[in-house]
Enzyme design. Structure first.
Site, PDB file in Angstrom:
ATOM      1  CG  ASN A 128      -0.146  -0.231   2.556  1.00 15.73           C
ATOM      2  OD1 ASN A 128       0.677   0.717   2.836  1.00 15.73           O
ATOM      3  ND2 ASN A 128      -0.200  -1.196   3.042  1.00 15.73           N
ATOM      4  CB  ALA A 193       2.468  -0.748  10.688  1.00 14.39           C
ATOM      5  CG  ASP A 197      -6.250  -5.564   6.333  1.00 14.03           C
ATOM      6  OD1 ASP A 197      -5.671  -5.704   7.550  1.00 14.03           O
ATOM      7  OD2 ASP A 197      -6.874  -4.525   5.872  1.00 14.03           O
ATOM      8  CE  LYS A 207       8.430 -11.171 -14.939  1.00 12.47           C
ATOM      9  NZ  LYS A 207       9.407 -10.452 -15.923  1.00 12.47           N
ATOM     10  CB  ILE A 225       0.412  -6.777  14.731  1.00 10.29           C
ATOM     11  CG1 ILE A 225       0.986  -7.757  13.365  1.00 10.29           C
ATOM     12  CG2 ILE A 225       1.431  -6.668  15.661  1.00 10.29           C
ATOM     13  CD1 ILE A 225       1.893  -6.829  12.238  1.00 10.29           C
ATOM     14  CE  LYS A 255     -10.371   0.091  11.919  1.00 13.48           C
ATOM     15  NZ  LYS A 255      -9.927   0.588  10.777  1.00 13.48           N
ATOM     16  CE  LYS A 259      -8.010  -3.739  14.618  1.00 16.09           C
ATOM     17  NZ  LYS A 259      -6.901  -3.909  13.756  1.00 16.09           N
TER      18      LYS A 259
HETATM   19  O1  C5P Z   1      -8.550  -3.566  11.322  1.00 14.71           O
HETATM   20  P1  C5P Z   1      -7.753  -2.403  10.642  1.00 14.71           P
HETATM   21  O2  C5P Z   1      -6.623  -2.683   9.704  1.00 14.71           O
HETATM   22  O3  C5P Z   1      -8.728  -1.361   9.953  1.00 14.71           O
HETATM   23  O4  C5P Z   1      -7.034  -1.552  12.050  1.00 14.71           O
HETATM   24  C1  C5P Z   1      -5.863  -0.626  11.769  1.00 14.71           C
HETATM   25  C2  C5P Z   1      -5.046  -0.748  12.951  1.00 14.71           C
HETATM   26  O5  C5P Z   1      -4.714  -2.296  13.320  1.00 14.71           O
HETATM   27  C3  C5P Z   1      -3.713  -0.137  12.872  1.00 14.71           C
HETATM   28  O6  C5P Z   1      -3.541   0.384  13.991  1.00 14.71           O
HETATM   29  C4  C5P Z   1      -2.908  -1.052  12.364  1.00 14.71           C
HETATM   30  O7  C5P Z   1      -1.482  -0.811  12.534  1.00 14.71           O
HETATM   31  C5  C5P Z   1      -3.317  -2.245  13.119  1.00 14.71           C
HETATM   32  N1  C5P Z   1      -3.048  -3.531  12.235  1.00 14.71           N
HETATM   33  C6  C5P Z   1      -2.270  -4.646  12.918  1.00 14.71           C
HETATM   34  N2  C5P Z   1      -2.171  -5.813  12.074  1.00 14.71           N
HETATM   35  C7  C5P Z   1      -2.994  -5.908  10.874  1.00 14.71           C
HETATM   36  C8  C5P Z   1      -3.968  -4.985  10.803  1.00 14.71           C
HETATM   37  C9  C5P Z   1      -3.825  -3.802  11.179  1.00 14.71           C
HETATM   38  O8  C5P Z   1      -1.506  -4.322  13.791  1.00 14.71           O
HETATM   39  N3  C5P Z   1      -2.737  -7.277  10.339  1.00 14.71           N
END
Ligand code: C5P
Length: 336
Positions: A128, A193, A197, A207, A225, A255, A259
């Site tokens: 991204n 970060a 996803d 390749k 994470i 969120k 979370k």
């Molecule tokens: O669920 P979403 O990706 O929208 O949430 C964003 C938050 O979760 C951010 O703080 C991002 O750093 C963290 N995040 C993470 N690991 C992932 C996806 C998002 O730590 N795989």
């Protein structure tokens, strides 16, 4: 101005400041101001070593004037010794110390930053537009606030700020593993970060050749994470970021609940961003902060300034909630 830096500060100016003169613009401004004063002495080395100059420097120091330098080395006049103007970055760092709040002294902060890359084949990846700038600013602001800082970052083109431990990763899995390997002793976890996803289920070793009209890429979720850190260490103060193109407040609140984190810092990205550049890669941003029983707005500003405000808010909230450093007895064992 929040501070005055005189660079270069000549032997004559140091003498004039010591005497409290006000017969030119600079000395008058310094005398009439109550903001912190910093001097970057620059002069011939014998002028610097002269007892009068040394006495003046000591007097100014005793009055709370910050002395940045002088540096040593070759001089414009051909002599060698102490008297060279300090490098601009040294002056800047010295000046920044004037503003260190110390609100996080004694704390350990871990920050995740930047994007991750998920390999598709030997030469391609999914990623991204995250530049890592916000995360780096947050990490620097935490250092400024007196914290020990661990910065876990994906591939970014940014130089490492001073006084922190930087751990480079590429994939979401590596970021997860690195975070978990260093989380013991962390007081505050800030996830800026933009973690991918999803990642390809299968990664071609070579390749992939262009053959079919259309191809399908099967994706599987990466570990979350932030959610996992919070689940494993419930008493750790956790801050998440939410970058949204719509319904910012609702998604941020969702969120916060889902979370189970202490704070969500939300910002617009893409066409809806207040900044025409759209947050990613930009030097400015605006944030809305949400926590269990409150919210606040940090209007459009440089990411450095925003990061300092964010760190202050985090420090206040963390203090209020009386969170503690995680240690073994607070770790919740999750089923494998
Ligand atoms: O669920 P979403 O990706 O929208 O949430 C964003 C938050 O979760 C951010 O703080 C991002 O750093 C963290 N995040 C993470 N690991 C992932 C996806 C998002 O730590 N795989």
């Amino acid at each position: 101005a929040d501070a005055i830096l005189v660079a270069p500060a000549s032997a004559d100016f140091l003498a004039r400041l010591t005497q409290g003169r006000a017969d030119d613009l600079l000395s008058a401004i310094c005398l009439a101001s109550d903001v912190p004063l910093a001097m970057a002495p620059a002069m011939n080395t014998r002028m610097w070593q002269n007892a009068a100059t040394q006495q003046n420097a000591r007097t100014l120091l005793a009055r709370g004037v910050l002395m940045l330098g002088p540096d040593e080395g070759e001089q414009a006049c051909g002599e060698t010794g102490a008297g060279r103007l300090q490098a601009p970055e040294v002056l800047l760092a010295g000046l920044a110390e004037l503003f260190q709040s110390g609100v996080l002294s004694g704390k350990t902060v871990m920050v995740t930053a930047g994007p991750t890359r998920e390999a598709v084949d030997a030469v391609r990846y999914l990623s991204n537009h995250s530049s890592g700038k916000m995360g780096f600013s947050v990490a620097e602001a935490a250092v400024e606030a007196g914290a020990r800082v661990i910065l876990v970052c994906g591939p970014v083109g940014l130089s490492t700020p001073d006084h922190l431990q930087r751990l480079n990763v590429v994939t979401a899995q590596e970021m997860f593993d690195t975070v978990m390997a260093h989380i013991q002793g962390v007081d505050i976890f800030i996830a800026t970060a933009a973690v991918a996803d999803y990642r390809p289920v299968e990664v071609a070793t070579g390749k992939t050749k262009k053959k079919a009209e259309r191809i399908q890429l099967e994706l599987e979720p990466t570990p979350d994470i932030l959610a996992e850190v919070k689940a494993r260490f419930p008493r750790l103060f956790c801050v998440g970021f939410a970058a949204e193109t719509e319904s910012l407040d609702e998604y941020a609140q969702d969120k916060l609940q889902r979370k189970g984190v202490e704070m969500i810092a939300a910002n617009w990205v893409g066409p809806a961003a207040t900044d025409t550049e759209g947050a990613f890669g930009s030097d400015t941003n605006a944030l809305r902060l949400f926590w269990k029983d409150g919210e606040s707005e940090l209007p459009l500003a440089s990411k450095d300034k925003l990061a300092r405000q964010l760190i202050l808010q985090i420090a206040q909230l963390e203090e209020m909630q009386g969170q503690h450093t995680i240690d073994d007895d607070k770790v919740v064992s999750l089923p494998a």
